[in-house]
Motif scaffolding. Structure first.
Motif, PDB file in Angstrom:
ATOM      1  N   GLU A 609       9.893   1.065  72.784  1.00 11.66           N
ATOM      2  CA  GLU A 609      10.048   1.815  74.035  1.00 11.66           C
ATOM      3  C   GLU A 609       8.379   1.764  74.558  1.00 11.66           C
ATOM      4  OE1 GLU A 609      10.205   3.212  77.708  1.00 11.66           O
ATOM      5  OE2 GLU A 609      12.246   2.337  76.112  1.00 11.66           O
ATOM      6  N   GLN A 610       7.717   1.907  73.389  1.00  7.69           N
ATOM      7  CA  GLN A 610       5.499   1.697  73.668  1.00  7.69           C
ATOM      8  C   GLN A 610       5.641   0.760  73.989  1.00  7.69           C
ATOM      9  OE1 GLN A 610       4.586   4.353  70.389  1.00  7.69           O
ATOM     10  NE2 GLN A 610       5.020   5.834  70.814  1.00  7.69           N
ATOM     11  N   ARG A 612       7.198  -2.116  75.405  1.00 10.68           N
ATOM     12  CA  ARG A 612       7.890  -2.355  76.185  1.00 10.68           C
ATOM     13  C   ARG A 612       6.688  -1.216  77.231  1.00 10.68           C
ATOM     14  NH1 ARG A 612       9.807  -0.291  80.450  1.00 10.68           N
ATOM     15  NH2 ARG A 612      10.204   1.716  79.632  1.00 10.68           N
ATOM     16  N   ARG A 613       6.567  -0.510  77.517  1.00 11.96           N
ATOM     17  CA  ARG A 613       5.611   0.194  78.076  1.00 11.96           C
ATOM     18  C   ARG A 613       4.225  -0.644  78.036  1.00 11.96           C
ATOM     19  NH1 ARG A 613       6.573   7.020  77.431  1.00 11.96           N
ATOM     20  NH2 ARG A 613       8.470   6.826  78.126  1.00 11.96           N
ATOM     21  N   LEU A 614       3.829  -1.361  77.224  1.00 13.41           N
ATOM     22  CA  LEU A 614       2.446  -1.151  76.848  1.00 13.41           C
ATOM     23  C   LEU A 614       2.399  -2.369  77.683  1.00 13.41           C
ATOM     24  CD1 LEU A 614       0.910  -0.855  73.314  1.00 13.41           C
ATOM     25  CD2 LEU A 614       0.431   0.650  75.078  1.00 13.41           C
ATOM     26  N   ARG A 615       3.414  -3.736  76.766  1.00 11.56           N
ATOM     27  CA  ARG A 615       3.426  -4.645  77.923  1.00 11.56           C
ATOM     28  C   ARG A 615       3.712  -4.613  79.139  1.00 11.56           C
ATOM     29  NH1 ARG A 615       8.716  -7.910  74.077  1.00 11.56           N
ATOM     30  NH2 ARG A 615       6.656  -8.534  72.317  1.00 11.56           N
ATOM     31  N   GLU A 616       4.467  -3.312  80.136  1.00 11.70           N
ATOM     32  CA  GLU A 616       4.096  -3.271  81.122  1.00 11.70           C
ATOM     33  C   GLU A 616       2.860  -3.420  81.849  1.00 11.70           C
ATOM     34  OE1 GLU A 616       5.651  -3.356  84.966  1.00 11.70           O
ATOM     35  OE2 GLU A 616       6.324  -3.930  83.431  1.00 11.70           O
ATOM     36  N   LEU A 617       2.662  -2.131  81.040  1.00 13.42           N
ATOM     37  CA  LEU A 617       0.542  -2.137  81.166  1.00 13.42           C
ATOM     38  C   LEU A 617       0.031  -3.496  80.982  1.00 13.42           C
ATOM     39  CD1 LEU A 617       0.547   1.109  79.379  1.00 13.42           C
ATOM     40  CD2 LEU A 617       0.570   1.145  82.083  1.00 13.42           C
TER      41      LEU A 617
END
Length: 846
Positions: A609-610, A612-617
């Motif tokens: 999940e982290q 995924r969020r980092l990739r999104e960021l």
């Protein structure tokens, strides 16, 4: 002695078959003439027999032949009363009927007078009768006193003659019986006179000594049966008996040494009787060969000695030495050895030998270990065949055994080898050697086989004891080792009836089952009773696999004795031993692993999940950078345009011109930074367009080198090139020039003055470009990050050289867009080497 016994004696001696008895016949004839009787007869009688042995008439000639008659009333009368019977007138008296002589006369002439006088033995027993018969033709008329006394005198004389005759018969019978006894007795009987000359020699003596009776009688007994070493003592003994008339050996049971016709000496037992006959001493001896008894005693002693040795032996080596010593010493042989079969059965080795004290056999036995291969030598032959071997005489034996020559030099003749078995396997060999020639002896071999078997059983017992001790020690060691483990180890046996028998379990089961399991419990059944319901199918599959003889493993949850649910990992391996099925297993508490696995899954999900969020960021950042960079291009372009216009103003003061020049340089730097960011954004988005065309990599590299040489020379650097001509490829020359510019500018920027930058172009299967320098280098652990955007090595930061960390990232993006690779690695001697590999152009493409 009863009359019937006398008759038996007569029949046994054969005297009844003799034609006459001269002395008794003369007496009967004389009595017939003097008594002027028709017939005088002498008979032997008892209750069962009437035996006529002599009869004569007036003419003195025999009137009846010797014969046996059935008993009669007259016979019974004489036996019963034992007194004379005189019948003066027999014509009116029938008591004389039954006398064979009277019956024979009565058939020819009428009997007128009859007298019968009993004959007795010295001890008064009835022996027979003498009969006197008169006939009517010649009777003188009655019996007067004188005639009666005369007849009684003749009867007494006949009694003496009959007694002597029968005594002679008895003597003959006794002699015959004695001779029969002597011939039938198993003991040798030898009689000698006072000079030592043989006078009697029975069949047993012939069998024992080899001399026939005809050869022995009349010979000196010393020449026949006494060893030369003992003859002097024999003659001295005879002399003492002749002088004293007594023998100190008479009546004793003696053990002596005798010799037979072949010269063989052997032990005998003798019972001697000394008698005096005709004033001279005579010797009667019963002799018995006791060599077998001596041998049996020797063998028993050897067996007992071996039994004592084996009872006291503390090791198999002591047992072997003691057995060899006891047997060789008991047999009186020269040497004995024990050979052990090596565990790998590659050979047989002598482990001990014993030599009779005082005998030097060092040339044969030696003092060094001796080993033989299978089948070689007497020990090797016995080992391979598993059978006894008896070599009667080594010099004449056709087998050329190893050590045979040294045995012959040592004077050895007979050799015996016996296998020592442990079950069906030969584990050792006993060998014995004698200085004399010994004939094969079945009893000796049987005894030695028994001793070998006893030694083999001892070795088996010792081996079993050693294995038991080793097993016990191993069991303790195994328990100690397993006791240090948290695992639970177990072994069970599955019987043909599918019963589960525990064989071994770990000393501690708390770590796996939460407490001690009941002693002798069925492990599989115990697990089946406490397993989690969801894991029962997997556990049943596990049991079925084991039952099929295949290894298996399973993980399941079980509620322990403490009520705690644990994850157990159990694996097991079936094995068969002598048709018995065993299962060895180990169970491990893997609860912590499952907990860690669950935690890892949770953390993994959290990390995903982290990410995924980092990739999104990161995506948002890239979009922001791209957008900002795109938006900055126009202002920067405007700034640079106005700066150029100001610089073109002729009246611009110098100070202001300097300010405008600074603005232009900084704007150009911002322009390059924005272009790099936009390039990276396009590469990441896959929007970069390559203008690929056939080109010469060598020429492109040469141009780049020429363009960067002034800046290199400005830093007092040498830019060295090695460009192979004709290296062509299909690529975008602008983008490849950007790659070369980035690599060369970095090399020049990070190489101190006085260094060297190397540029090479070559081709193998690919086009290869290398840029190397003697600069400050990169720490080894930072090379994997060298092509990441915005990354700068610690050495670059420490040198104070400014940079954005985007050049190498753009370089890699361009090279990979061309289907190539770029790598960096330390240069030997210091600095860094960058290598670019690009697909070379095919001939069609060029």
């Amino acid at each position: 002695m009863r009359g019937s016994q006398w008759l038996g004696t007569l029949h046994a001696t054969g005297l009844l078959g003799a034609p006459e008895t001269p002395s008794l016949d003369r007496l009967v004839r004389l009595a017939a003439r003097l008594l002027d009787a028709a017939v005088v007869s002498v008979s032997l009688i008892d209750h069962d027999h009437w035996l006529l042995i002599s009869a004569a008439g007036r003419a003195g000639r025999p009137v009846l032949r010797r014969q046996d008659f059935p008993p009669s009333p007259l016979c019974q009368h004489l036996v019963t009363t034992g007194v004379p019977l005189i019948i003066a007138d027999a014509r009116g008296d029938r008591r004389w009927k039954g006398d064979p002589a009277a019956q024979a006369v009565d058939r020819e002439a009428e009997v007128t007078a009859y007298a019968a006088f009993p004959l007795r033995t010295a001890d008064g027993e009835m022996l027979g009768a003498m009969s006197v018969i008169d006939t009517a033709a010649g009777a003188p008329g009655g019996w007067d006193r004188e005639r009666t006394e005369t007849a009684e005198g003749f009867a007494a004389a006949a009694e003496s003659q009959a007694t002597l005759w029968l005594a002679h018969a008895e003597a003959l019978l006794a002699g015959a019986r004695l001779q029969m006894i002597l011939e039938r007795t198993p003991y040798a009987f030898v009689s000698i006179d006072a000079t030592g000359t043989v006078t009697a020699w029975n069949a047993a003596a012939e069998r024992l000594f080899g001399w026939s009776s005809e050869e022995a009688v009349g010979q000196d007994v010393a020449d026949l049966i006494i060893p030369p070493s003992l003859r002097q003592a024999h003659y001295e003994g005879l002399r003492r008996v002749r002088e004293s008339g007594r023998s100190i050996l008479a009546g004793q049971r003696l053990e002596l040494t005798a010799v037979d016709r072949k010269g063989r000496e052997f032990p005998i037992e003798m019972v001697l009787q000394v008698n005096t006959e005709h004033g001279e001493s005579v010797f009667h001896a019963f002799l018995n060969d006791i060599s077998m008894r001596r041998r049996a005693e020797t063998l028993r002693e050897a067996q007992h000695a071996v039994a004592r040795v084996l009872a006291d032996a503390a090791s198999t080596a002591q047992a072997a030495v003691g057995t060899v010593t006891a047997v060789t010493g008991a047999l009186g042989w020269a040497c004995g050895e024990y050979w052990r079969v090596e565990p790998d059965e590659t050979g047989i080795t002598r482990v001990c030998s014993w030599t009779r004290p005082g005998l030097d056999l060092s040339g044969f036995t030696g003092d060094q270990p001796v080993s033989l291969p299978p089948g070689q030598g007497l020990p090797g032959l016995v080992w391979v065949t598993g059978r006894d071997a008896w070599i009667r005489d080594l010099p004449t034996d056709p087998k050329n055994f190893t050590r045979r020559h040294s045995a012959l030099q040592a004077g050895l003749h007979t050799a015996i080898g016996l296998p020592v078995h442990s079950g069906r396997q030969v584990v050792g060999v006993l060998t014995f050697f004698a200085e004399t020639v010994e004939e094969p002896d079945e009893d000796l071999v049987a005894t030695l086989d028994g001793i070998s078997a006893h030694l083999g059983r001892y070795k088996e017992r010792r081996r079993a004891e050693e294995l038991t001790l080793a097993l016990t020690a191993s069991r303790r060691h195994l328990d100690r080792v397993i006791g240090q483990l948290s695992d639970f180890v177990w072994t069970i046996e599955v019987t043909a009836e599918h019963r589960i028998l525990p064989v071994y379990t770990s000393p501690d089961s708390t770590g796996v089952f939460g407490g001690a399991i009941p002693r002798g419990a069925d492990i599989l059944q115990l697990i089946g009773e406490h397993i989690h319901p969801d894991d029962i199918p997997a556990f049943e599959t596990y049991r079925a696999t084991l039952a099929a003889g295949e290894p298996a493993e399973v993980e399941f949850r079980i509620t322990g004795a403490d009520g705690i649910v644990r994850w157990i990992w159990t694996r097991a391996m079936p094995r068969r031993e002598d048709e018995r099925l065993f299962i060895d297993g180990i169970s491990t508490n893997v609860t912590e692993r499952h907990q860690l696995l669950e935690e890892r899954e949770r953390l993994l999900a959290q990390e995903q999940e982290q990410v995924r969020r980092l990739r999104e960021l990161d995506r948002m950042k890239d979009e922001l950078v791209a957008m900002v960079s795109h938006e900055l291009r126009s202002p920067i372009g405007a700034i640079r345009g106005y700066a150029e216009m100001l610089l073109d103003e002729p009246g611009l003061p110098d100070e202001h011109r300097m300010f405008v020049d600074v603005i232009d340089r900084k704007s150009a730097h911002l322009q390059r930074l924005v272009d790099d960011l936009l390039d990276l954004a396009r590469f990441d988005a896959g929007h970069i367009n390559l203008d690929s065309r056939p080109m010469s990599l060598s020429e492109l590299a040469c141009q780049a080198a020429d363009d960067h040489r002034p800046s290199a020379e400005a830093k007092n650097l040498v830019l060295d090139t090695d460009l192979v001509a004709g290296v062509t490829l299909r690529a975008d020359p602008v983008r490849l020039r950007q790659v070369l510019d980035n690599l060369l500018s970095n090399a020049i920027r990070y190489t101190p003055p006085g260094g060297t930058v190397f540029l090479t172009v070559g081709c193998d299967d690919e086009a290869v470009v290398t840029v190397a320098d003697t600069g400050i280098g990169v720490p080894a652990e930072q090379y994997p990050q060298l092509f990441d955007r915005f990354f700068r090595a610690s050495t670059a930061l420490a040198s104070g050289v400014k940079g954005t960390g985007l050049g190498l990232a753009i370089t890699r993006a361009i090279v990979e867009a061309h289907g190539g690779t770029v790598t960096a690695q330390p240069r030997e001697g210091g600095g860094t080497v960058f290598t670019v590999r690009l697909p070379a152009a095919s001939p069609e493409e060029t």
